[in-house]
Design an enzyme around this catalytic site. Structure first.
Site, PDB file in Angstrom:
ATOM      1  N   GLN A   1       0.877  -1.166   0.000  1.00 19.24           N
ATOM      2  CA  GLN A   1       0.000   0.000   0.000  1.00 19.24           C
ATOM      3  C   GLN A   1       0.916   1.218   0.000  1.00 19.24           C
ATOM      4  O   GLN A   1       1.433   1.627   1.029  1.00 19.24           O
ATOM      5  CB  GLN A   1      -0.940   0.020   1.211  1.00 19.24           C
ATOM      6  CG  GLN A   1      -1.751   1.303   1.364  1.00 19.24           C
ATOM      7  CD  GLN A   1      -2.586   1.644   0.142  1.00 19.24           C
ATOM      8  OE1 GLN A   1      -3.145   0.752  -0.509  1.00 19.24           O
ATOM      9  NE2 GLN A   1      -2.667   2.927  -0.194  1.00 19.24           N
TER      10      GLN A   1
ATOM     11  N   GLU B   1     -12.912   3.326  -8.220  1.00 16.35           N
ATOM     12  CA  GLU B   1     -11.524   2.985  -8.553  1.00 16.35           C
ATOM     13  C   GLU B   1     -11.279   3.006 -10.059  1.00 16.35           C
ATOM     14  O   GLU B   1     -10.211   3.409 -10.522  1.00 16.35           O
ATOM     15  CB  GLU B   1     -11.163   1.620  -7.966  1.00 16.35           C
ATOM     16  CG  GLU B   1     -11.379   1.496  -6.457  1.00 16.35           C
ATOM     17  CD  GLU B   1     -10.697   2.579  -5.649  1.00 16.35           C
ATOM     18  OE1 GLU B   1      -9.709   3.168  -6.122  1.00 16.35           O
ATOM     19  OE2 GLU B   1     -11.156   2.854  -4.521  1.00 16.35           O
TER      20      GLU B   1
ATOM     21  N   HIS C   1     -10.626   6.457 -11.287  1.00 17.07           N
ATOM     22  CA  HIS C   1      -9.259   6.919 -11.045  1.00 17.07           C
ATOM     23  C   HIS C   1      -8.347   6.669 -12.255  1.00 17.07           C
ATOM     24  O   HIS C   1      -7.274   7.280 -12.348  1.00 17.07           O
ATOM     25  CB  HIS C   1      -8.671   6.211  -9.828  1.00 17.07           C
ATOM     26  CG  HIS C   1      -8.904   6.934  -8.535  1.00 17.07           C
ATOM     27  ND1 HIS C   1      -8.513   8.235  -8.330  1.00 17.07           N
ATOM     28  CD2 HIS C   1      -9.469   6.518  -7.366  1.00 17.07           C
ATOM     29  CE1 HIS C   1      -8.822   8.595  -7.097  1.00 17.07           C
ATOM     30  NE2 HIS C   1      -9.417   7.587  -6.498  1.00 17.07           N
TER      31      HIS C   1
ATOM     32  N   GLU D   1      -9.532  13.084  -6.038  1.00 20.49           N
ATOM     33  CA  GLU D   1     -10.705  12.462  -5.427  1.00 20.49           C
ATOM     34  C   GLU D   1     -12.011  13.167  -5.751  1.00 20.49           C
ATOM     35  O   GLU D   1     -13.052  12.515  -5.886  1.00 20.49           O
ATOM     36  CB  GLU D   1     -10.507  12.371  -3.909  1.00 20.49           C
ATOM     37  CG  GLU D   1      -9.299  11.537  -3.497  1.00 20.49           C
ATOM     38  CD  GLU D   1      -9.381  10.076  -3.952  1.00 20.49           C
ATOM     39  OE1 GLU D   1     -10.439   9.642  -4.435  1.00 20.49           O
ATOM     40  OE2 GLU D   1      -8.361   9.378  -3.800  1.00 20.49           O
TER      41      GLU D   1
ATOM     42  N   TYR E   1     -12.960  14.443  -1.207  1.00 23.01           N
ATOM     43  CA  TYR E   1     -13.883  13.585  -1.945  1.00 23.01           C
ATOM     44  C   TYR E   1     -15.219  14.300  -2.190  1.00 23.01           C
ATOM     45  O   TYR E   1     -15.606  14.563  -3.328  1.00 23.01           O
ATOM     46  CB  TYR E   1     -14.154  12.299  -1.174  1.00 23.01           C
ATOM     47  CG  TYR E   1     -12.993  11.356  -1.024  1.00 23.01           C
ATOM     48  CD1 TYR E   1     -12.910  10.199  -1.791  1.00 23.01           C
ATOM     49  CD2 TYR E   1     -11.985  11.596  -0.097  1.00 23.01           C
ATOM     50  CE1 TYR E   1     -11.858   9.313  -1.646  1.00 23.01           C
ATOM     51  CE2 TYR E   1     -10.922  10.725   0.059  1.00 23.01           C
ATOM     52  CZ  TYR E   1     -10.865   9.583  -0.720  1.00 23.01           C
ATOM     53  OH  TYR E   1      -9.812   8.713  -0.567  1.00 23.01           O
TER      54      TYR E   1
END
Length: 694
Positions: A191, A351, A354, A373, A438
């Site tokens: 990550q 996702e 993105h 975001e 976001y």
């Protein structure tokens, strides 16, 4: 990345530790040499990323070749990173970001001549000549790690670093077989966002520096490496280990470097889409994500071509701290989204989005995160609208605004963190992630769409992606492009006035002109919640026909429990609808927060199991926070946390250790704990709801 719900208060002034190391050692050196404490120095240039020690204006990494062995027993990655650099004429030094890496050797060389359009391949080039290089560590910073300074001789444009990661690397989680879905083989995943790539690769760990890469990953034959890259094939090493080769020839920031190694298999969901998972999870994952091809096609039709070849999703073990991570070509996701009814596929839409906002055009620094975001949430809801209908997308928007208002309340004493273009210098970006970039970012973009109309706004977004593809951009560059390509090019629709862009970007809270998403269906649910809580509607007469998980979440949030006998209401709801036994993690998460807040003891045993079985930070933080508000809850929280903590990702531990005032007794990696102390996870089979990230 799918995060959501704010983390703990950000770090205040961080200390910087100065140290040095000269000339190549003959043996591995300490990863964190001791040194006196000094103040954090000012950025090298006005535009430098405050979260990176790199000086890319002097020497910039363009390509990374990784040659790594995966050692599950020692829980380390061992090998080399070969860097191709561009350097200014007077550059004498390359500065990289590291965290707890042991450097074994550094050497420099010269790249061989190749065709200008030939992709670089540096993971394994035994024919290259190398000269030992002088290098030193700078000071140790508690959040940023340690800068690695490498002296560059004249003409050198290659740097090879032999190194090994630390067993406790923040960007790696090593899991024993008992912590996986099939409980057969160990598992490793990375990550890297926000600044954790430096814990497993020596890089210029800034979103403003984009690199291509290739990799040679050696792993046990019982496991399968998967990278956020194109697979180039395999070979067998002496001893039976399998080498997998990968390459990504589109430049990405280091936070998108990603690797997973485990007992993994794949299945196709369409001509360009597919899933990866452990064998016992694969069939459910394939069924759950069957709409990915339709999502991909829909997004292309609205926002331009998909530029990454294939789009796949890898289902991780339940320790993953987030909902999803948008690694190019292969999104990493939590198993909590396997709902059985595709009710959480908005997370996949997020996702996938993105691939345009974040991967194709990235934020240049972490204070520009809203560029990633905010655009992604906007595109996510456009995908959901196109594939599943406008009502479903609007319900998501209503719940998203609720999440934002909660966050703004939480940040009431830190108004600077309510700003879209937030100031992050001197702070760990992982400590400042919240719903603001976001949902406030989404509302700003929705405000623009309302002002100029969807055709004009879509044209602007398409041009933004096309003009800035494979680059990292700042809020300032977005403002300039917005002014040139939308505000001055298109008139506002009748009855509309253009928003004050500067005020939207720099003001805390929400401006009065912020859009108000609305769903009549949720209005009815809210009315029912109030009527039931006040005793006006018997629980048995509550009509829940057609309720989705989102309806249940809105219902639980709408209960006026502070005005009534909360324990009575919770008990009646539980008796009628068995929410304590819910197999839906989204609904269960909301329910357990209420149970913790109001002391509904009948849910304690389920809460104990949930906190151990689930590693997703979005669920854990609000439950632990609610528990800590009462004496009985504190007792439960401090009882379960030491047992649950061993299964949490380092990022989750960082958040919750601070929340609970926990000081780790040791740094023993989770997968070395005896299996008997780790309850079997049921998360992979637990259906949650969509709409909430994190």
């Amino acid at each position: 990345m799918s995060l959501r719900r704010p983390s703990l208060p950000a770090l205040a002034c961080l200390l910087f530790v100065s140290a040095c190391m000269s000339s190549p050692p003959s043996a591995p050196v300490p990863a964190t040499p001791p040194a006196p404490a000094l103040a954090l120095p000012a950025p090298h240039t006005a535009g430098q990323d405050p979260h990176s020690f790199a000086r890319p204006d002097e020497a910039r990494v363009r390509h990374v070749g990784l040659d790594l062995d995966v050692d599950f027993e020692a829980q380390v990655l061992i090998g080399a990173a070969t860097l191709k650099i561009d350097r200014a004429a007077d550059a004498q030094e390359l500065v990289l970001d590291t965290r707890d890496l042991t450097i074994v050797e550094v050497a420099t060389g010269t790249a061989p001549a190749t065709a200008s359009d030939a992709p670089l391949r540096l993971a394994s080039r035994p024919e290259l000549s190398w000269t030992p290089a002088s290098w030193r560590f700078g000071g140790v910073h508690p959040a940023l790690g340690t800068p690695l300074h490498i002296t560059l001789p004249a003409g050198a444009d290659l740097v090879r670093i032999r190194y090994r990661s630390a067993p406790n690397a923040n960007g790696l989680q090593w899991l024993g077989p008992e912590q996986t879905a099939d409980r057969i083989a160990p598992f490793l995943y990375t990550q890297s966002q926000a600044i954790n790539a430096r814990s497993w690769v020596p890089v210029q760990d800034s979103p403003g520096v984009r690199i291509t890469f290739d990799a040679r990953i050696s792993a046990p034959a019982t496991t399968r490496p998967v990278m956020a890259a194109e697979s180039l094939g395999t070979e067998t090493e002496p001893g039976g280990r399998i080498v997998h080769r990968f390459a990504l020839d589109q430049a990405v920031p280091s936070y998108l470097l990603a690797l997973a190694v485990g007992r993994l298999e794949s299945a196709s969901t369409g001509p360009r889409t597919g899933v990866w998972a452990e064998p016992g999870v694969l069939a459910r994952a394939k069924a759950e994500f069957a709409d990915m091809e339709a999502m991909l096609t829909s997004t292309e039709s609205q926002f331009g071509p998909y530029r990454w070849g294939r789009y796949e999703v890898l289902v991780l073990p339940p320790a993953f701290p987030f909902g999803g991570m948008e690694n190019p070509r292969v999104t990493f996701v939590t198993p909590t989204i396997l709902a059985g009814d595709r009710s959480l596929v908005a997370l996949i839409a997020h996702e996938l989005a993105h691939s345009w906002s974040g991967n194709l055009v990235s934020n240049a620094t972490w204070r520009d995160l809203w560029l990633n975001e905010g655009f992604t949430v906007y595109i996510e809801r456009r995908i959901v609208e196109a594939v599943y209908g406008a009502e479903r997308a609007e319900i998501q928007a209503v719940l998203g605004r609720q999440d934002l208002m909660r966050t703004l309340d939480d940040l009431a004493e830190r108004p600077g963190d309510q700003v879209l273009h937030v100031e992050l210098a001197g702070r760990d970006p992982d400590d400042v992630f919240s719903d603001v970039p976001y949902e406030k970012g989404y509302l700003f973009l929705r405000r623009l769409e309302q002002t100029f109309g969807r055709p004009a706004f879509d044209g602007f977004v398409q041009r933004w992606f096309a003009a800035h593809a494979f680059t990292s951009q700042t809020t300032g560059s977005l403002q300039a492009f917005l002014d040139a390509e939308l505000l001055t090019k298109h008139p506002a629709l009748p009855g509309q006035t253009a928003p004050d862009v500067a005020l939207w970007l720099s003001s805390p809270g929400l401006l009065p002109d912020a859009p108000q998403p609305h769903s009549p269906a949720l209005d009815a649910v809210g009315t029912a919640a109030v009527s039931l809580a006040r005793g006006e509607t018997p629980t048995r007469k509550l009509d829940i026909t057609g309720w989705s998980p989102q309806h249940w979440i809105f219902f639980l949030r709408a209960l006026p429990l502070a005005e009534v006998d909360a324990l009575r209401v919770l008990g009646e709801i539980d008796a009628a609808f068995h929410l304590t036994d819910s197999t839906n993690n989204e609904v269960l998460g909301e329910w357990l927060v209420l149970a913790a807040k109001y002391g509904y003891r009948a849910a304690d045993a389920r809460m104990d199991r949930f906190l151990i079985e689930v590693g997703r930070r979005k669920y854990l933080t609000p439950i632990y926070t609610a528990l800590l508000a009462t004496a009985a809850g504190q007792q439960l929280a401090h009882s379960v946390y030491p047992r649950a903590r061993i299964g949490y990702h380092p990022i989750t531990r960082h958040t919750l250790d601070a929340l609970l005032g926990h000081i780790p007794a040791s740094s023993i990696p989770a997968s070395t704990i005896p299996a008997s102390t780790i309850p079997a996870s049921t998360t992979a089979a637990t259906p949650p709801a969509e709409g909430q990230k994190g």
